[in-house]
Scaffold this motif. Structure first.
Motif, PDB file in Angstrom:
ATOM      1  N   GLN A 142     -31.872 -17.007 -18.298  1.00 11.83           N
ATOM      2  CA  GLN A 142     -31.376 -15.829 -18.033  1.00 11.83           C
ATOM      3  C   GLN A 142     -30.969 -15.096 -17.965  1.00 11.83           C
ATOM      4  O   GLN A 142     -29.540 -15.568 -18.452  1.00 11.83           O
ATOM      5  N   ASP A 151     -33.457 -27.348 -12.516  1.00 15.05           N
ATOM      6  CA  ASP A 151     -34.560 -27.119 -11.691  1.00 15.05           C
ATOM      7  C   ASP A 151     -34.566 -28.161 -11.064  1.00 15.05           C
ATOM      8  O   ASP A 151     -34.386 -28.620  -9.824  1.00 15.05           O
ATOM      9  N   ARG A 154     -34.263 -22.259 -13.526  1.00 13.14           N
ATOM     10  CA  ARG A 154     -35.079 -21.382 -13.233  1.00 13.14           C
ATOM     11  C   ARG A 154     -34.362 -20.699 -11.799  1.00 13.14           C
ATOM     12  O   ARG A 154     -34.946 -20.099 -10.978  1.00 13.14           O
ATOM     13  N   TYR A 155     -32.756 -21.288 -11.741  1.00 16.78           N
ATOM     14  CA  TYR A 155     -32.378 -20.919 -10.713  1.00 16.78           C
ATOM     15  C   TYR A 155     -30.562 -20.287 -11.109  1.00 16.78           C
ATOM     16  O   TYR A 155     -30.449 -20.660 -12.082  1.00 16.78           O
ATOM     17  N   GLU A 214     -40.101 -17.585 -11.112  1.00 11.16           N
ATOM     18  CA  GLU A 214     -40.789 -18.356 -10.502  1.00 11.16           C
ATOM     19  C   GLU A 214     -40.413 -19.069 -11.687  1.00 11.16           C
ATOM     20  O   GLU A 214     -41.328 -20.560 -11.134  1.00 11.16           O
ATOM     21  N   GLN A 215     -40.477 -19.238 -13.131  1.00 15.74           N
ATOM     22  CA  GLN A 215     -40.626 -20.387 -13.181  1.00 15.74           C
ATOM     23  C   GLN A 215     -38.722 -20.189 -14.608  1.00 15.74           C
ATOM     24  O   GLN A 215     -38.665 -18.993 -14.879  1.00 15.74           O
ATOM     25  N   PRO A 216     -39.042 -21.614 -15.574  1.00 14.04           N
ATOM     26  CA  PRO A 216     -37.463 -21.352 -15.783  1.00 14.04           C
ATOM     27  C   PRO A 216     -37.775 -20.600 -17.415  1.00 14.04           C
ATOM     28  O   PRO A 216     -38.715 -20.674 -18.048  1.00 14.04           O
TER      29      PRO A 216
END
Length: 153
Positions: free
Chosen positions: A83, A101, A126-127, A78-80
């Motif tokens: 991770q 992003d 985010r990815y 949903e948001q950076p």
């Protein structure tokens, strides 16, 4: 009377065990029908499954026996944030790109199957894109390279 209640208890216990076993078996199935997105890393095309819901991200590529070289899984959050990934129940060796992003690869980590070591993004992202181990290196793709595709527009 005691015998009947013991039989009833055993029957109930057996039924509960059967339900739990069925649920466990279903949970150990690989995710093969997630939505897909086309990505590119320079001239290299990627067919990525998209894991965007919490349960999809939690399962990821667990239980997969094989994955074609041009396929991967894109995790969308949903948001950076920082991770971190591990390889519990993941049978394939993977390389993981942590992606900003705008599609810029922040860092790439190689991960060994069925390990609990954390592999984290060097900064908030985010990815996360998982590919077969060595895919990025074989294609000459390093941190700083940009991925393109719908999620990064």
């Amino acid at each position: 009377m005691k015998t009947r209640s013991m039989k009833t208890s055993f029957a109930a216990l057996f039924a509960v065990s059967a339900v739990l076993a069925a649920g466990l078996a279903a949970a150990q199935e690989p995710q093969l029908n997630l939505p897909r997105v086309r990505l590119a890393a320079g001239m290299h095309q990627i067919d990525a499954q998209v894991a965007s819901a919490p349960d999809q991200r939690m399962t990821g590529l667990m239980y997969r026996q094989e994955m074609p070289q041009h396929e991967g899984m894109l995790f969308i959050f949903e948001q950076p944030s920082q991770q971190c990934f591990w390889m519990k129940n993941t049978l394939l060796p993977l390389s993981t790109a942590f992606v900003a992003d705008d599609g810029t690869i922040v860092n790439i980590e190689d991960m060994a199957p069925q390990t609990l070591n954390s592999h984290c993004s060097a900064k908030p992202v985010r990815y996360v894109l998982e590919m077969n181990k060595g895919w990025f290196a074989k294609k000459g793709i390093k941190p700083g390279a940009k991925l393109s595709g719908a999620p990064f527009r």
